[in-house]
Design a protein around this motif. Structure first.
Motif, PDB file in Angstrom:
ATOM      1  N   UNK A 216       0.522  -9.079  -4.630  1.00 35.49           N
ATOM      2  CA  UNK A 216       1.013  -7.731  -4.916  1.00 35.49           C
ATOM      3  C   UNK A 216       2.096  -7.334  -3.919  1.00 35.49           C
ATOM      4  N   UNK A 217       1.879  -7.630  -2.656  1.00 36.22           N
ATOM      5  CA  UNK A 217       2.871  -7.300  -1.637  1.00 36.22           C
ATOM      6  C   UNK A 217       4.168  -8.066  -1.866  1.00 36.22           C
ATOM      7  N   UNK A 218       4.056  -9.369  -2.080  1.00 35.01           N
ATOM      8  CA  UNK A 218       5.254 -10.199  -2.241  1.00 35.01           C
ATOM      9  C   UNK A 218       6.015  -9.843  -3.519  1.00 35.01           C
ATOM     10  N   UNK A 219       5.286  -9.508  -4.578  1.00 33.39           N
ATOM     11  CA  UNK A 219       5.946  -9.088  -5.819  1.00 33.39           C
ATOM     12  C   UNK A 219       6.710  -7.782  -5.599  1.00 33.39           C
ATOM     13  N   UNK A 220       6.096  -6.861  -4.860  1.00 34.62           N
ATOM     14  CA  UNK A 220       6.750  -5.590  -4.566  1.00 34.62           C
ATOM     15  C   UNK A 220       8.056  -5.814  -3.804  1.00 34.62           C
ATOM     16  N   UNK A 221       8.069  -6.816  -2.941  1.00 38.71           N
ATOM     17  CA  UNK A 221       9.254  -7.087  -2.119  1.00 38.71           C
ATOM     18  C   UNK A 221      10.228  -8.059  -2.783  1.00 38.71           C
ATOM     19  N   UNK A 222       9.858  -8.547  -3.981  1.00 41.86           N
ATOM     20  CA  UNK A 222      10.716  -9.524  -4.658  1.00 41.86           C
ATOM     21  C   UNK A 222      10.696 -10.882  -3.988  1.00 41.86           C
ATOM     22  N   UNK A 363      -1.960  -7.351  20.028  1.00 38.74           N
ATOM     23  CA  UNK A 363      -2.931  -6.396  19.502  1.00 38.74           C
ATOM     24  C   UNK A 363      -2.167  -5.196  18.967  1.00 38.74           C
ATOM     25  N   UNK A 364      -2.018  -5.151  17.636  1.00 36.40           N
ATOM     26  CA  UNK A 364      -1.261  -4.091  16.990  1.00 36.40           C
ATOM     27  C   UNK A 364      -2.209  -3.002  16.483  1.00 36.40           C
ATOM     28  N   UNK A 365      -1.960  -1.774  16.897  1.00 32.59           N
ATOM     29  CA  UNK A 365      -2.761  -0.637  16.441  1.00 32.59           C
ATOM     30  C   UNK A 365      -1.904   0.192  15.488  1.00 32.59           C
ATOM     31  N   UNK A 366      -2.234   0.225  14.187  1.00 32.21           N
ATOM     32  CA  UNK A 366      -1.399   0.911  13.190  1.00 32.21           C
ATOM     33  C   UNK A 366      -1.230   2.402  13.491  1.00 32.21           C
ATOM     34  N   UNK A 367      -0.008   2.889  13.292  1.00 28.92           N
ATOM     35  CA  UNK A 367       0.295   4.308  13.483  1.00 28.92           C
ATOM     36  C   UNK A 367       0.505   5.000  12.144  1.00 28.92           C
ATOM     37  N   UNK A 368       1.447   4.509  11.367  1.00 26.43           N
ATOM     38  CA  UNK A 368       1.707   5.107  10.057  1.00 26.43           C
ATOM     39  C   UNK A 368       1.839   4.025   8.987  1.00 26.43           C
ATOM     40  N   UNK A 369       0.936   3.072   9.062  1.00 30.32           N
ATOM     41  CA  UNK A 369       0.831   2.006   8.067  1.00 30.32           C
ATOM     42  C   UNK A 369      -0.649   1.660   7.952  1.00 30.32           C
ATOM     43  N   UNK A 415       1.412   4.416  -2.334  1.00 28.85           N
ATOM     44  CA  UNK A 415       0.603   4.032  -3.500  1.00 28.85           C
ATOM     45  C   UNK A 415       0.381   2.518  -3.543  1.00 28.85           C
ATOM     46  N   UNK A 416       1.427   1.747  -3.219  1.00 21.00           N
ATOM     47  CA  UNK A 416       1.308   0.279  -3.188  1.00 21.00           C
ATOM     48  C   UNK A 416       0.426  -0.134  -2.012  1.00 21.00           C
ATOM     49  N   UNK A 420      -3.008  -2.476  -2.133  1.00 17.76           N
ATOM     50  CA  UNK A 420      -3.179  -3.667  -1.288  1.00 17.76           C
ATOM     51  C   UNK A 420      -4.419  -3.514  -0.417  1.00 17.76           C
ATOM     52  N   UNK A 421      -4.573  -2.350   0.189  1.00 16.42           N
ATOM     53  CA  UNK A 421      -5.714  -2.098   1.077  1.00 16.42           C
ATOM     54  C   UNK A 421      -7.040  -2.231   0.329  1.00 16.42           C
ATOM     55  N   UNK A 422      -7.078  -1.726  -0.891  1.00 18.17           N
ATOM     56  CA  UNK A 422      -8.306  -1.804  -1.680  1.00 18.17           C
ATOM     57  C   UNK A 422      -8.702  -3.254  -1.944  1.00 18.17           C
ATOM     58  N   UNK A 423      -7.732  -4.086  -2.286  1.00 13.25           N
ATOM     59  CA  UNK A 423      -8.014  -5.503  -2.553  1.00 13.25           C
ATOM     60  C   UNK A 423      -8.502  -6.216  -1.294  1.00 13.25           C
ATOM     61  N   UNK A 424      -7.874  -5.924  -0.163  1.00 13.18           N
ATOM     62  CA  UNK A 424      -8.293  -6.547   1.098  1.00 13.18           C
ATOM     63  C   UNK A 424      -9.713  -6.104   1.458  1.00 13.18           C
ATOM     64  N   UNK A 425      -9.998  -4.820   1.282  1.00 12.78           N
ATOM     65  CA  UNK A 425     -11.338  -4.306   1.592  1.00 12.78           C
ATOM     66  C   UNK A 425     -12.391  -4.981   0.715  1.00 12.78           C
ATOM     67  N   UNK A 426     -12.076  -5.147  -0.578  1.00 11.54           N
ATOM     68  CA  UNK A 426     -13.012  -5.816  -1.477  1.00 11.54           C
ATOM     69  C   UNK A 426     -13.197  -7.278  -1.075  1.00 11.54           C
TER      70      UNK A 426
END
Length: 464
Positions: A216-222, A363-369, A415-416, A420-426
């Protein structure tokens, strides 16, 4: 405090083992307990145990006809195929006995002795390396039950007891042949088998869900079918070399710039990585808490197939390795900074909150992603090739933390990101459930050995 155990000469198991380690009290208790059950020796349950033929290191990461299974791919009750190697059909034909068949039991022969699993037939066309012993079952008893038994505390202790050698522990086929295996009722064995097979279905589901998230991510980015072309010869401007303070050819490989160009062409825009994550400094000192127990995560503890921490080591703060300087927090994404292991990327879950991690990670701590999106970005060519370009050094080639300032990522619509997050969580939830089923199966076998089959069956009915 030292522990003494006195063994009579008549109790020595022949003249082959006289070392004290072999007669440790916990090992003797395990064997005595098993000998009191209804058991058969493993040699009566297998046709043969094969020590696979050696092969020169002529396998490759590029996909070929046969998957070449290394010891590092064998995990307790599962195959870890986050790192794959392959050999040609011509090479495979030279090693017919190394070819796996459905139901084969696999034991690590040297190195991390004690880990074992069973080959379920998936993926097809697999050749085992010489560091794995292959036990061919005669199917008098379910091979899946046998695999579960060998991963219980009883089975593991039996295997580890038989290791020999100092620098590189090994286990011999003849030793495994003579291990006692408890045999229970058909009802219990079938239930253990079903738990194991259900866990394998969940592991496959987990992998499929993660693959969907990545697609899904790669398709979104072409970039779904994009494969950067590695050039054998190319030119670079002297001014660019001076600007980058790099004169090595690898840094100027056009494939890396091709990926960056694709990211910059993304219609929704791009941004610097460090605007979206906090790069946490490794400044936690566990030695200030010498008596506190910590879980320690190293590169080898990462299952990079779906981006999780699959195991940890227990350490006291005062005995922690000098590299254990990162204190993890749920939602962090840890990314290897060491060339050759850049694919070791994981999302820190609740279970591993407050674990220690090696300085070999960023060690990356997400801020707005969303953290799950950051995980997928970090595991795909989007970040992997940018990090590979930045690697420098000779003895230990790694990514300098200062070089991250120019690393970019695409700005993915929320929204994308949520999809993606939902699929990873599942995906991660399916794997967690698979591990829980395997633990239930192992514990049920242990209960049957320690107490009774009735208690084991009751335990399964309440927990599975």
């Amino acid at each position: 405090m030292a522990i003494f155990n006195v063994i009579k000469l008549s109790e020595l198991e022949g003249a082959k083992r006289l070392d004290a380690e072999y007669y440790k009290p916990e090992y003797l208790k395990v064997k005595q307990k098993l000998l009191k059950t209804k058991f058969v020796y493993f040699k009566d349950l297998v046709k043969e145990i094969i020590h696979p033929k050696e092969i020169k290191r002529e396998y490759e990461e590029e996909k070929q006809d046969y998957l070449f299974l290394l010891a590092q791919n064998v995990r307790p009750l599962m195959l870890d195929l986050s790192e794959k190697n392959f050999i040609s059909e011509e090479m495979a034909k030279l090693m017919p006995k190394n070819l796996l068949e459905k139901g084969d039991l696999l034991f690590i022969r040297t190195g991390a002795v004690g880990d074992s699993t069973v080959y379920t037939g998936e993926p097809p066309k697999v050749i085992a390396s010489a560091h794995i012993l292959i036990a061919k079952p005669n199917f008098r008893v379910s091979p899946y039950y046998l695999a579960v038994f060998f991963n219980t505390s009883f089975g593991k202790n039996l295997i580890i007891r038989g290791t020999y050698g100092a620098l590189q522990p090994e286990i011999a086929p003849n030793y495994i042949k003579n291990l006692p295996v408890p045999i229970f009722s058909r009802d219990l064995i079938i239930k253990i088998e079903k738990l194991f097979l259900k866990s394998q279905d969940l592991l496959q589901e987990s992998q499929n869900l993660y693959s969907q998230a990545e697609s899904l991510l790669l398709e979104e980015l072409g970039l779904k079918d994009f494969k950067p072309k590695y050039e054998k010869t190319y030119n670079a401007k002297l001014s660019d070399a001076f600007s980058a303070h790099r004169i090595d050819a690898e840094y100027f490989q056009p494939a890396y710039e091709e990926v960056v160009r694709k990211i910059k062409e993304y219609p929704n825009g791009f941004s610097k990585l460090l605007k979206h994550v906090e790069n946490i400094k490794p400044n936690f000192d566990p030695t200030k808490y010498p008596d506190e127990d910590f879980c320690y995560v190293e590169l080898a503890d990462i299952d990079s197939s779906i981006g999780i921490i699959h195991s940890v080591n227990k350490v006291k703060g005062g005995e922690a390795p000098s590299r254990a300087r990162r204190l993890l927090k749920e939602g962090d994404v840890i990314v290897s900074s060491v060339e050759g292991s850049l694919e070791k990327v994981a999302l820190v879950d609740r279970e591993h909150d407050t674990c220690l991690a090696s300085t070999g990670f960023f060690q990356f701590r997400p801020l707005n992603i969303l953290p799950e999106v950051l995980l997928v970005l970090s595991k795909t060519i989007i970040l992997q090739l940018q990090l590979k370009k930045l690697c420098s050094g000779t003895i230990l080639t790694a990514v300098p933390k200062e070089s991250l300032r120019d690393t970019i990522i695409p700005i993915i619509p929320l929204s994308i990101q949520q999809e993606i997050a939902s699929l990873v969580q599942q995906s991660h939830e399916a794997r967690k459930k698979a591990k829980e089923l395997l633990e239930i199966a192992k514990r049920a076998v242990e209960i049957a050995i320690e107490n009774s089959e009735a208690e084991a069956l009751d335990y399964i009915s309440k927990h599975a």
